[in-house]
Motif scaffolding. Structure first.
Motif, PDB file in Angstrom:
ATOM      1  N   ALA A  18       0.837  -1.210   0.000  1.00 18.67           N
ATOM      2  CA  ALA A  18       0.000   0.000   0.000  1.00 18.67           C
ATOM      3  C   ALA A  18       0.866   1.252   0.000  1.00 18.67           C
ATOM      4  CB  ALA A  18      -0.928   0.003   1.209  1.00 18.67           C
ATOM      5  N   MET A  19       1.944   1.256   0.771  1.00 21.61           N
ATOM      6  CA  MET A  19       2.819   2.423   0.792  1.00 21.61           C
ATOM      7  C   MET A  19       3.528   2.601  -0.539  1.00 21.61           C
ATOM      8  SD  MET A  19       4.020   5.097   2.036  1.00 21.61           S
ATOM      9  CE  MET A  19       3.277   5.075   3.665  1.00 21.61           C
ATOM     10  N   THR A  20       3.931   1.490  -1.161  1.00 22.34           N
ATOM     11  CA  THR A  20       4.582   1.573  -2.465  1.00 22.34           C
ATOM     12  C   THR A  20       3.651   2.190  -3.505  1.00 22.34           C
ATOM     13  OG1 THR A  20       5.890  -0.395  -1.944  1.00 22.34           O
ATOM     14  CG2 THR A  20       5.724   0.209  -4.260  1.00 22.34           C
ATOM     15  N   LYS A  21       2.409   1.750  -3.511  1.00 15.69           N
ATOM     16  CA  LYS A  21       1.431   2.308  -4.441  1.00 15.69           C
ATOM     17  C   LYS A  21       1.173   3.786  -4.147  1.00 15.69           C
ATOM     18  CE  LYS A  21      -3.104   1.515  -6.525  1.00 15.69           C
ATOM     19  NZ  LYS A  21      -3.482   2.943  -6.541  1.00 15.69           N
ATOM     20  N   ARG A  22       1.114   4.110  -2.874  1.00 17.49           N
ATOM     21  CA  ARG A  22       0.848   5.510  -2.501  1.00 17.49           C
ATOM     22  C   ARG A  22       1.972   6.424  -2.978  1.00 17.49           C
ATOM     23  NH1 ARG A  22      -2.975   9.018  -2.299  1.00 17.49           N
ATOM     24  NH2 ARG A  22      -2.913  10.483  -0.551  1.00 17.49           N
ATOM     25  N   LEU A  23       3.215   5.978  -2.840  1.00 19.72           N
ATOM     26  CA  LEU A  23       4.346   6.787  -3.295  1.00 19.72           C
ATOM     27  C   LEU A  23       4.281   7.018  -4.805  1.00 19.72           C
ATOM     28  CD1 LEU A  23       7.087   5.136  -1.099  1.00 19.72           C
ATOM     29  CD2 LEU A  23       6.343   7.525  -0.953  1.00 19.72           C
ATOM     30  N   HIS A  24       3.804   6.025  -5.517  1.00 16.97           N
ATOM     31  CA  HIS A  24       3.621   6.191  -6.963  1.00 16.97           C
ATOM     32  C   HIS A  24       2.479   7.158  -7.252  1.00 16.97           C
ATOM     33  CE1 HIS A  24       1.734   4.862 -10.853  1.00 16.97           C
ATOM     34  NE2 HIS A  24       2.975   5.069 -11.258  1.00 16.97           N
ATOM     35  N   ASP A  25       1.372   7.007  -6.515  1.00 20.37           N
ATOM     36  CA  ASP A  25       0.200   7.838  -6.770  1.00 20.37           C
ATOM     37  C   ASP A  25       0.451   9.314  -6.471  1.00 20.37           C
ATOM     38  OD1 ASP A  25      -1.192   5.611  -7.561  1.00 20.37           O
ATOM     39  OD2 ASP A  25      -2.281   5.364  -5.673  1.00 20.37           O
ATOM     40  N   VAL A  26       1.293   9.614  -5.484  1.00 21.96           N
ATOM     41  CA  VAL A  26       1.553  11.028  -5.144  1.00 21.96           C
ATOM     42  C   VAL A  26       2.739  11.581  -5.925  1.00 21.96           C
ATOM     43  CG1 VAL A  26       0.542  10.799  -2.848  1.00 21.96           C
ATOM     44  CG2 VAL A  26       3.018  10.487  -3.135  1.00 21.96           C
ATOM     45  N   GLY A  27       3.275  10.791  -6.861  1.00 19.08           N
ATOM     46  CA  GLY A  27       4.316  11.300  -7.746  1.00 19.08           C
ATOM     47  C   GLY A  27       5.735  11.153  -7.253  1.00 19.08           C
ATOM     48  N   ARG A  28       5.948  10.411  -6.170  1.00 20.28           N
ATOM     49  CA  ARG A  28       7.305  10.226  -5.660  1.00 20.28           C
ATOM     50  C   ARG A  28       8.048   9.121  -6.412  1.00 20.28           C
ATOM     51  NH1 ARG A  28       8.931  14.599  -3.891  1.00 20.28           N
ATOM     52  NH2 ARG A  28       8.880  15.098  -1.655  1.00 20.28           N
ATOM     53  N   ALA A  29       7.331   8.144  -6.942  1.00 20.96           N
ATOM     54  CA  ALA A  29       7.967   7.025  -7.631  1.00 20.96           C
ATOM     55  C   ALA A  29       7.444   6.919  -9.052  1.00 20.96           C
ATOM     56  CB  ALA A  29       7.709   5.722  -6.877  1.00 20.96           C
ATOM     57  N   SER A  30       8.348   6.718  -9.986  1.00 19.72           N
ATOM     58  CA  SER A  30       7.954   6.524 -11.376  1.00 19.72           C
ATOM     59  C   SER A  30       7.307   5.152 -11.537  1.00 19.72           C
ATOM     60  CB  SER A  30       9.183   6.612 -12.288  1.00 19.72           C
ATOM     61  OG  SER A  30      10.070   5.535 -11.999  1.00 19.72           O
ATOM     62  N   GLU A  31       6.702   4.932 -12.708  1.00 19.12           N
ATOM     63  CA  GLU A  31       6.091   3.636 -12.972  1.00 19.12           C
ATOM     64  C   GLU A  31       7.134   2.524 -12.904  1.00 19.12           C
ATOM     65  OE1 GLU A  31       3.019   0.945 -13.844  1.00 19.12           O
ATOM     66  OE2 GLU A  31       2.923   3.078 -13.296  1.00 19.12           O
ATOM     67  N   TRP A  32       8.318   2.789 -13.442  1.00 20.74           N
ATOM     68  CA  TRP A  32       9.384   1.782 -13.434  1.00 20.74           C
ATOM     69  C   TRP A  32       9.804   1.471 -12.003  1.00 20.74           C
ATOM     70  CZ3 TRP A  32      14.390   1.497 -11.634  1.00 20.74           C
ATOM     71  CH2 TRP A  32      15.148   0.406 -12.094  1.00 20.74           C
ATOM     72  N   ALA A  33      10.019   2.510 -11.191  1.00 15.60           N
ATOM     73  CA  ALA A  33      10.446   2.297  -9.804  1.00 15.60           C
ATOM     74  C   ALA A  33       9.363   1.566  -9.013  1.00 15.60           C
ATOM     75  CB  ALA A  33      10.767   3.637  -9.146  1.00 15.60           C
ATOM     76  N   TYR A  34       8.122   1.942  -9.273  1.00 12.15           N
ATOM     77  CA  TYR A  34       7.006   1.275  -8.591  1.00 12.15           C
ATOM     78  C   TYR A  34       7.008  -0.224  -8.883  1.00 12.15           C
ATOM     79  CZ  TYR A  34       2.155  -0.285  -7.967  1.00 12.15           C
ATOM     80  OH  TYR A  34       1.035  -0.996  -7.617  1.00 12.15           O
ATOM     81  N   ARG A  35       7.166  -0.586 -10.150  1.00 11.98           N
ATOM     82  CA  ARG A  35       7.148  -1.991 -10.521  1.00 11.98           C
ATOM     83  C   ARG A  35       8.360  -2.729  -9.943  1.00 11.98           C
ATOM     84  NH1 ARG A  35       3.376  -3.311 -14.204  1.00 11.98           N
ATOM     85  NH2 ARG A  35       2.295  -1.595 -15.278  1.00 11.98           N
ATOM     86  N   GLN A  36       9.517  -2.102  -9.952  1.00 12.66           N
ATOM     87  CA  GLN A  36      10.712  -2.735  -9.395  1.00 12.66           C
ATOM     88  C   GLN A  36      10.560  -2.970  -7.894  1.00 12.66           C
ATOM     89  OE1 GLN A  36      12.110  -3.821 -12.460  1.00 12.66           O
ATOM     90  NE2 GLN A  36      13.904  -3.731 -11.110  1.00 12.66           N
ATOM     91  N   ASN A  37      10.016  -2.000  -7.199  1.00 13.79           N
ATOM     92  CA  ASN A  37       9.800  -2.151  -5.763  1.00 13.79           C
ATOM     93  C   ASN A  37       8.790  -3.248  -5.460  1.00 13.79           C
ATOM     94  OD1 ASN A  37      11.640  -0.206  -4.852  1.00 13.79           O
ATOM     95  ND2 ASN A  37      10.155   1.457  -5.068  1.00 13.79           N
ATOM     96  N   CYS A  38       7.748  -3.338  -6.287  1.00  9.94           N
ATOM     97  CA  CYS A  38       6.751  -4.402  -6.095  1.00  9.94           C
ATOM     98  C   CYS A  38       7.381  -5.776  -6.281  1.00  9.94           C
ATOM     99  CB  CYS A  38       5.585  -4.214  -7.060  1.00  9.94           C
ATOM    100  SG  CYS A  38       4.459  -2.874  -6.606  1.00  9.94           S
ATOM    101  N   VAL A  39       8.254  -5.913  -7.271  1.00  8.88           N
ATOM    102  CA  VAL A  39       8.934  -7.184  -7.497  1.00  8.88           C
ATOM    103  C   VAL A  39       9.797  -7.548  -6.301  1.00  8.88           C
ATOM    104  CG1 VAL A  39      10.699  -8.341  -8.891  1.00  8.88           C
ATOM    105  CG2 VAL A  39       8.889  -7.021 -10.010  1.00  8.88           C
ATOM    106  N   GLU A  40      10.548  -6.578  -5.788  1.00  4.30           N
ATOM    107  CA  GLU A  40      11.420  -6.836  -4.644  1.00  4.30           C
ATOM    108  C   GLU A  40      10.609  -7.185  -3.405  1.00  4.30           C
ATOM    109  OE1 GLU A  40      14.643  -7.407  -2.266  1.00  4.30           O
ATOM    110  OE2 GLU A  40      14.543  -7.271  -4.461  1.00  4.30           O
TER     111      GLU A  40
END
Length: 379
Positions: free
Chosen positions: A275-297
Protein backbone atom coordinates in the motif's frame (compact mmCIF):
# COMPACT_ATOMS: atom_id res chain seq x y z
CA UNK A 1 -30.78 4.12 5.24
CA UNK A 2 -30.18 0.41 5.47
CA UNK A 3 -32.01 -1.59 8.09
CA UNK A 4 -32.47 -5.07 9.44
CA UNK A 5 -36.03 -6.29 9.15
CA UNK A 6 -37.82 -7.57 12.26
CA UNK A 7 -41.23 -7.93 10.68
CA UNK A 8 -41.93 -11.57 11.56
CA UNK A 9 -44.19 -11.83 14.61
CA UNK A 10 -43.04 -13.97 17.50
CA UNK A 11 -45.01 -17.12 18.21
CA UNK A 12 -44.15 -18.47 21.65
CA UNK A 13 -45.68 -21.86 20.81
CA UNK A 14 -42.80 -22.61 18.43
CA UNK A 15 -39.13 -21.71 18.08
CA UNK A 16 -38.73 -18.58 15.99
CA UNK A 17 -38.24 -19.49 12.30
CA UNK A 18 -36.08 -16.48 11.42
CA UNK A 19 -33.64 -17.42 14.16
CA UNK A 20 -33.37 -20.98 12.92
CA UNK A 21 -32.38 -19.61 9.52
CA UNK A 22 -30.00 -17.11 11.11
CA UNK A 23 -28.23 -19.77 13.19
CA UNK A 24 -27.97 -22.14 10.21
CA UNK A 25 -26.47 -19.45 7.99
CA UNK A 26 -24.08 -18.35 10.72
CA UNK A 27 -22.57 -21.85 10.68
CA UNK A 28 -22.43 -21.93 6.88
CA UNK A 29 -24.83 -24.85 6.58
CA UNK A 30 -27.24 -25.47 3.74
CA UNK A 31 -30.78 -26.58 4.50
CA UNK A 32 -29.95 -30.05 3.29
CA UNK A 33 -26.88 -30.25 5.53
CA UNK A 34 -28.73 -29.10 8.64
CA UNK A 35 -31.64 -31.43 7.91
CA UNK A 36 -29.20 -34.34 7.77
CA UNK A 37 -27.59 -33.32 11.08
CA UNK A 38 -31.01 -33.09 12.72
CA UNK A 39 -32.20 -36.36 11.21
CA UNK A 40 -35.21 -34.76 9.50
CA UNK A 41 -36.23 -34.35 5.88
CA UNK A 42 -35.38 -31.16 3.97
CA UNK A 43 -39.13 -30.54 3.78
CA UNK A 44 -39.37 -30.62 7.57
CA UNK A 45 -36.50 -28.19 7.93
CA UNK A 46 -38.14 -25.91 5.38
CA UNK A 47 -41.22 -25.92 7.61
CA UNK A 48 -39.05 -25.09 10.64
CA UNK A 49 -37.68 -22.05 8.80
CA UNK A 50 -41.04 -20.85 7.54
CA UNK A 51 -43.38 -21.66 10.43
CA UNK A 52 -41.11 -22.44 13.38
CA UNK A 53 -39.93 -25.63 15.05
CA UNK A 54 -41.52 -27.43 18.02
CA UNK A 55 -40.14 -26.09 21.31
CA UNK A 56 -38.92 -29.56 22.27
CA UNK A 57 -36.44 -29.33 19.35
CA UNK A 58 -34.57 -26.42 20.98
CA UNK A 59 -31.82 -28.57 22.49
CA UNK A 60 -30.97 -30.54 19.37
CA UNK A 61 -31.12 -27.42 17.20
CA UNK A 62 -28.86 -25.50 19.57
CA UNK A 63 -26.31 -28.32 19.58
CA UNK A 64 -26.41 -28.57 15.79
CA UNK A 65 -25.72 -24.90 15.09
CA UNK A 66 -23.66 -23.92 18.14
CA UNK A 67 -25.93 -21.48 19.96
CA UNK A 68 -27.82 -21.54 23.24
CA UNK A 69 -31.43 -22.73 23.34
CA UNK A 70 -32.58 -19.25 24.33
CA UNK A 71 -31.44 -17.99 20.92
CA UNK A 72 -34.57 -19.44 19.31
CA UNK A 73 -36.89 -17.86 21.87
CA UNK A 74 -35.71 -14.28 21.33
CA UNK A 75 -37.59 -11.82 19.07
CA UNK A 76 -37.57 -12.48 15.34
CA UNK A 77 -34.54 -11.34 13.36
CA UNK A 78 -34.52 -11.77 9.59
CA UNK A 79 -30.96 -10.51 9.31
CA UNK A 80 -29.16 -8.29 6.86
CA UNK A 81 -29.20 -9.01 3.15
CA UNK A 82 -26.01 -8.66 1.13
CA UNK A 83 -27.76 -5.89 -0.82
CA UNK A 84 -28.04 -3.81 2.37
CA UNK A 85 -24.34 -3.38 3.14
CA UNK A 86 -21.06 -2.53 1.48
CA UNK A 87 -19.44 -5.96 1.21
CA UNK A 88 -15.87 -6.44 0.02
CA UNK A 89 -14.60 -9.44 -1.96
CA UNK A 90 -18.06 -10.79 -2.71
CA UNK A 91 -16.88 -12.38 -5.93
CA UNK A 92 -14.42 -14.56 -4.01
CA UNK A 93 -16.90 -15.50 -1.29
CA UNK A 94 -19.13 -18.54 -1.55
CA UNK A 95 -22.85 -18.26 -0.91
CA UNK A 96 -22.30 -19.91 2.47
CA UNK A 97 -19.63 -17.37 3.42
CA UNK A 98 -21.85 -14.48 2.38
CA UNK A 99 -24.66 -15.90 4.47
CA UNK A 100 -22.34 -16.30 7.44
CA UNK A 101 -21.28 -12.67 7.14
CA UNK A 102 -24.89 -11.52 6.88
CA UNK A 103 -25.90 -13.57 9.93
CA UNK A 104 -22.90 -12.31 11.90
CA UNK A 105 -24.02 -8.77 11.13
CA UNK A 106 -27.49 -9.42 12.52
CA UNK A 107 -26.13 -11.00 15.70
CA UNK A 108 -23.45 -8.31 16.02
CA UNK A 109 -26.11 -5.60 16.16
CA UNK A 110 -27.75 -7.52 18.99
CA UNK A 111 -24.42 -7.69 20.82
CA UNK A 112 -24.26 -3.91 20.67
CA UNK A 113 -27.85 -3.58 21.86
CA UNK A 114 -26.79 -5.70 24.84
CA UNK A 115 -23.85 -3.34 25.44
CA UNK A 116 -25.79 -0.09 25.06
CA UNK A 117 -28.43 -1.28 27.51
CA UNK A 118 -25.64 -1.35 30.11
CA UNK A 119 -23.18 1.35 29.03
CA UNK A 120 -23.26 4.76 27.39
CA UNK A 121 -21.11 4.92 24.28
CA UNK A 122 -19.94 7.91 22.22
CA UNK A 123 -22.58 9.36 19.92
CA UNK A 124 -22.01 8.95 16.17
CA UNK A 125 -19.80 11.58 14.59
CA UNK A 126 -19.93 10.64 10.92
CA UNK A 127 -20.37 13.58 8.56
CA UNK A 128 -22.01 12.74 5.25
CA UNK A 129 -19.63 13.99 2.56
CA UNK A 130 -21.11 13.37 -0.86
CA UNK A 131 -20.05 16.27 -3.06
CA UNK A 132 -16.29 16.10 -2.49
CA UNK A 133 -13.63 13.94 -4.09
CA UNK A 134 -12.45 10.94 -2.05
CA UNK A 135 -9.24 12.76 -1.11
CA UNK A 136 -11.18 15.84 -0.01
CA UNK A 137 -13.63 13.66 1.91
CA UNK A 138 -10.74 11.95 3.73
CA UNK A 139 -9.26 15.31 4.71
CA UNK A 140 -12.68 16.50 5.88
CA UNK A 141 -13.18 13.45 8.09
CA UNK A 142 -9.71 13.88 9.59
CA UNK A 143 -10.56 17.47 10.40
CA UNK A 144 -13.93 16.50 11.90
CA UNK A 145 -12.17 13.98 14.13
CA UNK A 146 -9.37 16.39 15.04
CA UNK A 147 -6.60 14.26 13.57
CA UNK A 148 -4.59 16.72 11.46
CA UNK A 149 -2.39 15.12 8.79
CA UNK A 150 -0.10 12.89 10.84
CA UNK A 151 -0.11 9.08 11.13
CA UNK A 152 -3.29 7.75 12.70
CA UNK A 153 -3.51 5.76 15.96
CA UNK A 154 -5.47 2.53 16.57
CA UNK A 155 -8.23 2.73 13.94
CA UNK A 156 -10.67 0.46 15.75
CA UNK A 157 -10.55 2.71 18.79
CA UNK A 158 -10.62 5.87 16.69
CA UNK A 159 -13.81 4.65 14.98
CA UNK A 160 -15.32 3.64 18.34
CA UNK A 161 -14.54 7.03 19.83
CA UNK A 162 -16.63 8.55 17.04
CA UNK A 163 -19.61 6.29 17.59
CA UNK A 164 -18.88 3.56 15.02
CA UNK A 165 -19.38 -0.03 16.12
CA UNK A 166 -16.59 -2.32 14.97
CA UNK A 167 -16.80 -6.11 15.21
CA UNK A 168 -15.00 -9.11 13.73
CA UNK A 169 -16.24 -11.85 11.43
CA UNK A 170 -16.29 -15.57 12.22
CA UNK A 171 -13.48 -17.48 10.54
CA UNK A 172 -15.86 -19.30 8.18
CA UNK A 173 -16.57 -15.96 6.46
CA UNK A 174 -12.86 -15.45 5.82
CA UNK A 175 -13.08 -14.39 2.17
CA UNK A 176 -15.34 -11.44 3.00
CA UNK A 177 -12.63 -8.91 3.89
CA UNK A 178 -14.90 -6.32 5.46
CA UNK A 179 -18.27 -4.63 5.15
CA UNK A 180 -20.22 -1.77 6.63
CA UNK A 181 -23.84 -0.72 6.97
CA UNK A 182 -26.10 1.65 8.87
CA UNK A 183 -28.98 0.43 11.01
CA UNK A 184 -31.24 2.72 13.04
CA UNK A 185 -28.78 5.58 12.49
CA UNK A 186 -25.91 3.51 13.95
CA UNK A 187 -22.92 2.64 11.77
CA UNK A 188 -21.27 -0.77 11.86
CA UNK A 189 -18.03 -2.12 10.41
CA UNK A 190 -17.23 -5.84 10.36
CA UNK A 191 -13.68 -7.04 9.70
CA UNK A 192 -12.04 -10.33 8.84
CA UNK A 193 -9.40 -11.35 11.38
CA UNK A 194 -7.48 -13.56 8.97
CA UNK A 195 -5.95 -10.53 7.24
CA UNK A 196 -2.81 -8.79 8.49
CA UNK A 197 -3.21 -5.95 10.96
CA UNK A 198 -2.04 -3.51 8.28
CA UNK A 199 -4.65 -4.82 5.85
CA UNK A 200 -7.35 -4.50 8.50
CA UNK A 201 -6.44 -0.84 8.99
CA UNK A 202 -6.89 -0.25 5.26
CA UNK A 203 -10.19 -2.15 5.35
CA UNK A 204 -11.49 0.05 8.19
CA UNK A 205 -10.47 3.17 6.28
CA UNK A 206 -12.15 1.80 3.13
CA UNK A 207 -15.41 1.20 5.02
CA UNK A 208 -15.22 4.68 6.55
CA UNK A 209 -15.11 5.95 2.99
CA UNK A 210 -18.37 4.16 2.23
CA UNK A 211 -19.99 5.47 5.41
CA UNK A 212 -19.16 9.11 4.78
CA UNK A 213 -19.50 9.19 0.99
CA UNK A 214 -22.01 6.52 -0.01
CA UNK A 215 -24.78 6.18 2.56
CA UNK A 216 -27.31 7.44 0.01
CA UNK A 217 -25.97 5.24 -2.78
CA UNK A 218 -27.19 1.77 -3.70
CA UNK A 219 -24.74 -0.56 -1.92
CA UNK A 220 -22.83 -3.32 -3.62
CA UNK A 221 -24.99 -6.37 -4.16
CA UNK A 222 -24.13 -9.92 -5.10
CA UNK A 223 -23.32 -8.93 -8.70
CA UNK A 224 -20.64 -6.34 -9.46
CA UNK A 225 -21.67 -3.52 -11.77
CA UNK A 226 -19.75 -0.58 -13.13
CA UNK A 227 -21.47 1.61 -10.58
CA UNK A 228 -20.53 -0.58 -7.62
CA UNK A 229 -16.96 -0.94 -8.90
CA UNK A 230 -16.75 2.84 -8.97
CA UNK A 231 -17.90 3.03 -5.34
CA UNK A 232 -15.18 0.55 -4.40
CA UNK A 233 -12.56 2.55 -6.28
CA UNK A 234 -13.63 5.73 -4.49
CA UNK A 235 -13.49 4.00 -1.10
CA UNK A 236 -9.96 2.76 -1.86
CA UNK A 237 -8.89 6.27 -2.85
CA UNK A 238 -10.44 7.62 0.35
CA UNK A 239 -8.60 5.00 2.44
CA UNK A 240 -5.23 5.80 0.88
CA UNK A 241 -5.59 9.52 1.58
CA UNK A 242 -7.07 8.94 5.04
CA UNK A 243 -4.19 6.69 6.13
CA UNK A 244 -1.39 8.27 4.08
CA UNK A 245 -2.23 11.92 3.35
CA UNK A 246 -0.19 13.31 0.50
CA UNK A 247 0.56 16.33 2.69
CA UNK A 248 2.24 14.01 5.20
CA UNK A 249 3.86 11.53 2.80
CA UNK A 250 5.56 14.03 0.48
CA UNK A 251 7.81 15.75 3.05
CA UNK A 252 8.77 12.39 4.56
CA UNK A 253 9.82 10.75 1.29
CA UNK A 254 12.52 11.20 -1.35
CA UNK A 255 12.37 10.88 -5.12
CA UNK A 256 12.35 7.28 -6.35
CA UNK A 257 12.41 5.71 -2.87
CA UNK A 258 13.79 2.19 -2.61
CA UNK A 259 12.58 -0.64 -0.38
CA UNK A 260 14.47 0.41 2.79
CA UNK A 261 12.74 3.80 2.74
CA UNK A 262 9.41 2.16 2.02
CA UNK A 263 9.90 0.01 5.13
CA UNK A 264 10.42 3.11 7.26
CA UNK A 265 7.35 4.83 5.83
CA UNK A 266 5.11 1.78 6.19
CA UNK A 267 6.08 1.54 9.86
CA UNK A 268 5.37 5.24 10.38
CA UNK A 269 1.89 5.10 8.84
CA UNK A 270 1.12 1.51 9.95
CA UNK A 271 0.15 0.33 6.49
CA UNK A 272 1.26 -2.56 4.30
CA UNK A 273 4.45 -2.25 2.28
CA UNK A 274 2.50 -2.73 -0.95
CA UNK A 275 0.00 0.00 0.00
CA UNK A 276 2.82 2.42 0.79
CA UNK A 277 4.58 1.57 -2.47
CA UNK A 278 1.43 2.31 -4.44
CA UNK A 279 0.85 5.51 -2.50
CA UNK A 280 4.35 6.79 -3.30
CA UNK A 281 3.62 6.19 -6.96
CA UNK A 282 0.20 7.84 -6.77
CA UNK A 283 1.55 11.03 -5.14
CA UNK A 284 4.32 11.30 -7.75
CA UNK A 285 7.30 10.23 -5.66
CA UNK A 286 7.97 7.02 -7.63
CA UNK A 287 7.95 6.52 -11.38
CA UNK A 288 6.09 3.64 -12.97
CA UNK A 289 9.38 1.78 -13.43
CA UNK A 290 10.45 2.30 -9.80
CA UNK A 291 7.01 1.27 -8.59
CA UNK A 292 7.15 -1.99 -10.52
CA UNK A 293 10.71 -2.74 -9.40
CA UNK A 294 9.80 -2.15 -5.76
CA UNK A 295 6.75 -4.40 -6.09
CA UNK A 296 8.93 -7.18 -7.50
CA UNK A 297 11.42 -6.84 -4.64
CA UNK A 298 8.67 -6.77 -2.02
CA UNK A 299 7.10 -9.88 -3.53
CA UNK A 300 10.45 -11.68 -3.20
CA UNK A 301 10.47 -10.75 0.49
CA UNK A 302 6.99 -12.14 1.09
CA UNK A 303 4.99 -8.90 1.17
CA UNK A 304 2.52 -9.99 -1.49
CA UNK A 305 1.06 -12.70 0.72
CA UNK A 306 1.73 -11.27 4.17
CA UNK A 307 3.44 -8.59 6.19
CA UNK A 308 6.70 -9.94 7.66
CA UNK A 309 7.44 -8.36 11.05
CA UNK A 310 4.16 -6.47 10.86
CA UNK A 311 2.36 -4.53 13.57
CA UNK A 312 0.25 -6.12 16.30
CA UNK A 313 -3.44 -6.51 15.67
CA UNK A 314 -5.39 -3.55 16.99
CA UNK A 315 -7.83 -4.05 19.85
CA UNK A 316 -11.25 -2.65 20.65
CA UNK A 317 -11.43 -0.47 23.73
CA UNK A 318 -15.17 -1.09 24.01
CA UNK A 319 -14.72 -4.84 24.37
CA UNK A 320 -11.71 -4.49 26.66
CA UNK A 321 -13.78 -2.29 28.96
CA UNK A 322 -17.33 -3.58 28.79
CA UNK A 323 -17.02 -7.33 29.23
CA UNK A 324 -14.55 -7.32 32.14
CA UNK A 325 -16.87 -4.82 33.86
CA UNK A 326 -19.86 -7.12 33.34
CA UNK A 327 -17.83 -10.07 34.60
CA UNK A 328 -17.05 -8.22 37.84
CA UNK A 329 -20.75 -8.27 38.76
CA UNK A 330 -22.24 -11.19 36.86
CA UNK A 331 -21.56 -14.57 35.36
CA UNK A 332 -20.69 -13.51 31.82
CA UNK A 333 -21.68 -16.84 30.28
CA UNK A 334 -25.12 -16.68 31.90
CA UNK A 335 -25.61 -13.04 30.85
CA UNK A 336 -24.64 -13.70 27.24
CA UNK A 337 -26.62 -16.95 27.03
CA UNK A 338 -29.73 -15.46 28.61
CA UNK A 339 -29.84 -12.13 26.79
CA UNK A 340 -28.24 -12.97 23.43
CA UNK A 341 -28.66 -16.72 23.18
CA UNK A 342 -25.08 -17.19 21.98
CA UNK A 343 -22.05 -18.96 23.38
CA UNK A 344 -18.92 -17.27 24.70
CA UNK A 345 -17.07 -18.89 21.80
CA UNK A 346 -19.25 -17.04 19.28
CA UNK A 347 -18.89 -13.79 21.25
CA UNK A 348 -15.13 -14.40 21.17
CA UNK A 349 -15.25 -14.62 17.36
CA UNK A 350 -17.28 -11.43 17.02
CA UNK A 351 -15.06 -9.36 19.35
CA UNK A 352 -11.55 -9.79 17.91
CA UNK A 353 -10.87 -12.73 20.26
CA UNK A 354 -10.88 -10.31 23.20
CA UNK A 355 -13.35 -12.34 25.22
CA UNK A 356 -11.66 -15.29 26.93
CA UNK A 357 -13.50 -18.47 25.96
CA UNK A 358 -12.98 -20.05 29.38
CA UNK A 359 -14.70 -18.18 32.21
CA UNK A 360 -11.85 -17.44 34.61
CA UNK A 361 -12.79 -14.02 35.87
CA UNK A 362 -9.53 -12.61 34.57
CA UNK A 363 -9.72 -9.07 33.28
CA UNK A 364 -7.97 -7.93 30.13
CA UNK A 365 -7.32 -4.24 29.54
CA UNK A 366 -5.89 -2.69 26.42
CA UNK A 367 -3.27 0.03 26.51
CA UNK A 368 -4.40 1.28 23.10
CA UNK A 369 -3.48 4.72 21.95
CA UNK A 370 -6.94 5.73 20.75
CA UNK A 371 -9.12 8.33 22.47
CA UNK A 372 -10.68 7.52 25.84
CA UNK A 373 -14.22 6.25 25.27
CA UNK A 374 -15.36 7.31 28.76
CA UNK A 375 -17.81 4.44 29.10
CA UNK A 376 -20.35 5.00 31.84
CA UNK A 377 -22.56 2.35 33.44
CA UNK A 378 -26.21 3.03 32.69
CA UNK A 379 -27.37 0.45 35.16
Amino acid sequence: MMSISRSVKRNRAVLDPTRITLARELRGLSKTELAKILGVTPRTLQKYESEGAPVERASVLADAVGVEQEFFRLPANEGLSTEQGFFRSLRRATAAQRNTARAAAAIGTEVYTFITERFKLPVPNIPEIEQLSPAQAAATLRAAWGRGTGPLPNLIQLAEANGIRVLSLPSNAKTVDAFSFVRDDEAYIFLSTVKTAERSRFDIAHELGHLVMHTRESPTGATDTLASQELERQADEFAAEFLMPAEAVLPRSSREPAVPEIMELKATFKVSAIAMTKRLHDVGRASEWAYRQNCVELAKRGFRVGEPDGISRERSRVFDTVFPAIREKHNLHAEVAGHLGITLDLLHQLTFAQIPVSVTGDKQRASGEGPDLKLVHSR
